[in-house]
Design a protein around this motif. Structure first.
Motif, short mmCIF file in Angstrom:
data_model
loop_
_atom_site.label_atom_id
_atom_site.label_comp_id
_atom_site.label_asym_id
_atom_site.label_seq_id
_atom_site.Cartn_x
_atom_site.Cartn_y
_atom_site.Cartn_z
N LYS A 378 0.85 -1.18 0.00
CA LYS A 378 0.00 0.00 0.00
C LYS A 378 0.89 1.24 0.00
CE LYS A 378 -3.41 -2.87 0.80
NZ LYS A 378 -4.38 -3.25 -0.27
N TYR A 379 0.77 2.04 -1.06
CA TYR A 379 1.62 3.22 -1.21
C TYR A 379 0.80 4.48 -0.96
CZ TYR A 379 4.51 6.81 -3.46
OH TYR A 379 5.24 7.95 -3.72
N ILE A 380 1.29 5.34 -0.07
CA ILE A 380 0.60 6.59 0.28
C ILE A 380 1.55 7.76 0.07
CG2 ILE A 380 -0.52 7.90 2.13
CD1 ILE A 380 -1.30 5.26 3.41
N ASP A 381 1.08 8.75 -0.71
CA ASP A 381 1.86 9.96 -0.95
C ASP A 381 1.05 11.18 -0.52
OD1 ASP A 381 3.32 12.10 -1.81
OD2 ASP A 381 3.42 11.51 -3.92
N PRO A 382 1.30 11.70 0.70
CA PRO A 382 0.53 12.84 1.21
C PRO A 382 1.19 14.20 0.96
CG PRO A 382 1.85 11.94 2.97
CD PRO A 382 2.22 11.17 1.72
N THR A 383 2.19 14.25 0.05
CA THR A 383 3.03 15.43 -0.10
C THR A 383 2.25 16.72 -0.23
OG1 THR A 383 4.76 14.10 -1.13
CG2 THR A 383 4.87 16.48 -1.47
N TYR A 384 1.36 16.80 -1.22
CA TYR A 384 0.66 18.07 -1.46
C TYR A 384 -0.43 18.33 -0.43
CZ TYR A 384 3.32 18.57 -5.71
OH TYR A 384 4.35 18.74 -6.58
N MET A 385 -0.94 17.28 0.19
CA MET A 385 -1.88 17.48 1.29
C MET A 385 -1.18 18.16 2.47
SD MET A 385 -3.90 13.86 1.21
CE MET A 385 -4.89 14.27 2.63
N ILE A 386 0.05 17.74 2.75
CA ILE A 386 0.79 18.32 3.87
C ILE A 386 1.10 19.79 3.61
CG2 ILE A 386 3.01 18.26 5.07
CD1 ILE A 386 2.98 15.22 4.75
N ARG A 387 1.51 20.12 2.39
CA ARG A 387 1.87 21.51 2.06
C ARG A 387 0.67 22.46 2.18
NH1 ARG A 387 5.36 22.63 -2.80
NH2 ARG A 387 3.38 23.30 -3.65
N ALA A 388 -0.53 21.93 1.92
CA ALA A 388 -1.69 22.80 1.75
C ALA A 388 -2.53 23.00 3.01
CB ALA A 388 -2.59 22.23 0.64
N VAL A 389 -2.20 22.32 4.10
CA VAL A 389 -3.04 22.44 5.29
C VAL A 389 -2.72 23.73 6.05
CG1 VAL A 389 -3.24 19.93 5.54
CG2 VAL A 389 -1.42 21.16 6.76
N PRO A 390 -3.68 24.21 6.86
CA PRO A 390 -3.37 25.36 7.73
C PRO A 390 -2.36 24.95 8.81
CG PRO A 390 -5.75 24.95 7.58
CD PRO A 390 -5.08 23.76 6.99
N SER A 391 -1.67 25.91 9.35
CA SER A 391 -0.68 25.61 10.39
C SER A 391 -1.37 25.23 11.69
CB SER A 391 0.24 26.82 10.61
OG SER A 391 -0.51 27.99 10.83
N ASN A 392 -0.70 24.39 12.47
CA ASN A 392 -1.25 23.98 13.77
C ASN A 392 -0.99 25.06 14.81
OD1 ASN A 392 1.43 23.69 14.51
ND2 ASN A 392 1.39 21.46 14.57
N ALA A 393 -1.41 24.79 16.06
CA ALA A 393 -1.30 25.80 17.11
C ALA A 393 0.14 26.23 17.36
CB ALA A 393 -1.93 25.26 18.40
N SER A 394 1.05 25.25 17.40
CA SER A 394 2.45 25.57 17.66
C SER A 394 3.03 26.47 16.58
CB SER A 394 3.26 24.26 17.76
OG SER A 394 4.65 24.53 17.82
N ASP A 395 2.76 26.13 15.31
CA ASP A 395 3.28 26.95 14.22
C ASP A 395 2.60 28.32 14.17
OD1 ASP A 395 5.42 25.72 12.84
OD2 ASP A 395 4.06 24.22 12.01
N ASN A 396 1.33 28.39 14.54
CA ASN A 396 0.65 29.70 14.55
C ASN A 396 1.32 30.66 15.53
OD1 ASN A 396 -1.35 29.74 12.59
ND2 ASN A 396 -2.86 28.74 13.89
#
Length: 475
Positions: A378-396
Motif C-alpha cells: 500500500k503506497y501513500i503519498d501525502p506530499t501536497y496534502m501536507i503543504r496545503a493544510v493550515p498551520s497547527n497551534a504551535s506553528d501559529n
C-alpha cells in the motif's frame, strides 16, 4: 540564482577578543543624520504592564550554547524585539508583503501578523500585498491589506497573496518599490527567496533609498541553517503522522503487507553540491513509533544483497507479518535513472523522479519474481496534502512571533536581515548566513542514532559514508 549571487552583508564586531557580534545592516549605515522618534508602543496600554519590554541595544544571542569553559564565547546575533527609538513615523510607512516559492503551512499566519502587527502596534495603515511572488512586483496587481481583510486567513492553507518560483529581476523589483513609494519590504520564502532578498537590499542600498528589507525564512523541509526550525515544520510532521498511521492500519490488516509512505525531503543543487533534507521523515518516524524503516537522502541505502533493504523487508515480514516504511522524496535518487538528474526548477531545486513509485515497483518485482513470495503493498503519498493544510497551534504562535520580530526590526531601522529562532530566542540574522549552506540530517549524530534504535533498521552505511558524514558535520 546561485549562492555566489548572495552578497556578503553581515557586519562583524569583535569585542574582548572572543565575543563576535555578527550584526545586520542599519539604514543609518548609508543614510546619514536620520531622525528618530519615540516608539509608539510606550503609549500602548497592551504593553504598559510589560517590564522592560524594549530590547537593550547590547542584547545578543549566542550561536552556540554548548561551549568549553576555556573556549571562546563565539558568534552572537542581535536579539530581536522592539527598540525605544524608531526610524519611521507610522503615517509615513508604506509597507509591502510578498510570498515566494512552494506552499507551506503558516504562510497566511505570517501575512496576517505582519499586517496586524504594523497596524495595532505601530499604527501603520498602508500595507500592500504583492500578488504572485517576485514577478508580482512588476507583472501583477497588488492587494490592499488591513486587519479586516486578513482577519481569518490563518485558518486557511496556502497564501492569499499567491506565490511562484523564480521571476526575480532585481532592477525591475527595486524600480517598482521606488515608484510605489514603498519603504518597508517583507519577503517570505526559502533560501532562494532570501538570496533574492539580499540582492534587493544591495540595490536599495546602492541607490541610497530609505527602505528596510526584512526576510522571514520559509521551508517546510526545515533545512535552513542557524535557526532552530522553520515555520510549518511542526505542522508537516503532524500531518505526515496521519499518513503513517493509515499505512500502519493497512499493513496490520493484511498478510505480508508493506505500508510505504513518501514524505517531503528535498534534494537540491547549490554551489555545485548535492544537498538534502530528511527532517520531516526522521521526526515523523520518531514521533510515530510504528515505523520499521526510515529512508532519507542523507543516508545512502542499497536494495539487494546482504544487509540490503530487501533482506530487511523480508526479515520483518517473516517476524511480524507486516512492515511500515517511510521514505523522503529525495532519498535513493542515485539509484534511479539519470534521465532527469540535470533538471532543476525555477528556484534551483533538483527535479526528482518519484522514488516512492519506483521503490514500490522494485519491491513488487523482487518478491514476486526472485523470492516467489506473495505480498500486499500500500503506497501513500501525502506530499501536497501536507503543504496545503493550515498551520497547527504551535506553528501559529511561532509565525506570530516571527512576524512581530520582523516588524519591530524594520521600524527600528534594521534592514538586510532575516528573523529566526536561535536557541529559543528570536534574533536578526544577516541574509548571507542563512543562504551560505543548507541544513541537513547528520547521520552520525545522536538524533539519527535514536531513530535507528526506534526502528531497529540497519544503518545501510559503509565506512566511507560514515567518514564523509563526520567531515560534513564538522564544516
Amino acid at each position: 540564482m546561485s549562492s555566489s549571487d548572495s552578497p556578503e552583508i553581515s557586519k562583524l564586531e569583535i569585542i574582548d577578543g572572543d565575543y563576535v557580534l555578527e550584526d545586520v545592516p542599519h539604514l543609518s549605515d548609508y543614510i546619514p543624520d536620520l531622525p528618530t522618534y519615540p516608539n509608539p508602543l510606550q503609549d500602548n496600554p497592551a504593553y504598559s504592564v510589560v517590564k522592560q519590554y524594549f530590547v537593550h541595544v547590547d542584547d545578543s544571542v549566542p550561536q552556540k550554547v554548548v561551549v568549553h569553559k576555556d573556549g571562546p564565547r563565539g558568534i552572537h546575533f542581535r536579539r530581536a524585539g522592539a527598540r525605544q527609538k524608531v526610524y519611521f513615523q507610522p503615517d509615513d510607512v508604506h509597507a509591502c508583503i510578498v510570498t515566494c516559492g512552494g506552499l507551506c503551512p503558516g504562510l497566511n499566519t505570517v501575512v496576517r501578523e505582519i499586517v496586524c502587527g504594523l497596524h495595532h502596534m505601530y499604527g501603520v495603515k498602508k500595507v500592500l500585498g504583492i500578488d504572485g511572488g517576485y514577478k508580482g512586483f512588476y507583472a501583477k496587481n497588488t492587494v490592499y491589506l488591513n486587519p479586516k481583510v486578513v482577519n481569518d486567513i490563518h485558518k486557511r492553507g496556502g497564501t492569499i497573496l499567491g506565490t511562484s518560483r523564480g521571476g526575480h529581476d532585481t532592477t525591475k523589483i527595486v524600480d517598482s518599490i521606488q515608484d510605489r513609494g514603498i519603504n518597508q519590504v517583507y519577503i517570505i520564502g526559502g533560501d532562494g527567496t532570501q538570496r533574492g532578498a539580499a540582492l534587493i537590499f544591495e540595490e536599495i542600498r546602492r541607490r541610497g533609498l530609505k527602505v528596510s528589507v526584512a526576510g522571514i525564512p520559509k521551508t517546510i523541509d526545515n533545512d535552513i541553517p542557524v535557526i532552530d526550525k522553520s515555520f510549518g515544520f511542526d505542522t508537516a510532521v503532524e500531518e505526515a503522522q496521519r499518513a503513517i498511521n493509515a499505512a500502519h492500519v493497512e499493513a496490520e490488516s493484511s498478510d505480508n503487507c508493506i505500508g510505504l509512505v513518501k514524505v517531503m525531503g528535498r534534494y537540491s543543487v547549490q554551489s555545485k553540491r548535492n544537498l538534502w533534507a530528511g527532517f520531516i521523515a526522521m521526526h515523523a518516524t520518531l514521533a510515530n513509533r510504528d515505523v520499521d524503516c526510515c529512508l532519507i537522502p542523507e543516508s545512502p541505502f542499497y536494495l539487494e544483497g546482504s544487509g540490503g533493504l530487501f533482506e530487511y523487508i523480508e526479515k520483518r515480514l517473516k517476524e511480524n507479518g507486516h512492515i511500515v516504511i517511510v521514505i523522503a522524496e529525495g532519498a535513493g535518487q542515485e539509484l534511479l535513472s539519470e534521465s532527469i538528474q540535470s533538471m532543476t526548477d525555477a528556484s534551483g531545486n533538483k527535479l526528482l523522479q518519484d522514488v516512492g513509485l519506483w521503490l514500490s515497483q522494485r519491491i513488487k518485482e523482487y518478491f514476486s519474481k526472485q523470492r516467489k513470495m506473495p505480498i500486499n503493498l500500500k503506497y501513500i503519498d501525502p506530499t501536497y496534502m501536507i503543504r496545503a493544510v493550515p498551520s497547527n497551534a504551535s506553528d501559529n504562535v511561532y509565525c506570530t512571533l516571527l512576524a512581530q520580530s520582523a516588524v519591530h526590526g524594520t521600524m527600528a531601522g534594521y534592514t538586510g536581515f532575516t528573523c529566526g529562532l536561535v536557541h529559543g530566542r528570536h534574533t536578526y540574522i544577516p541574509f548571507n548566513r542563512i543562504t551560505e549552506k543548507q541544513n541537513k540530517v547528520v547521520i552520525t549524530d545522536r538524533m539519527w542514532a535514536r531513530l535507528l534504535s526506534s526502528t531497529n533498521q540497519p544503518s545501510f552505511l559503509s565506512a566511507k559514508d560514515i567518514v564523509e558524514d563526520k567531515t560534513d558535520a564538522g564544516q
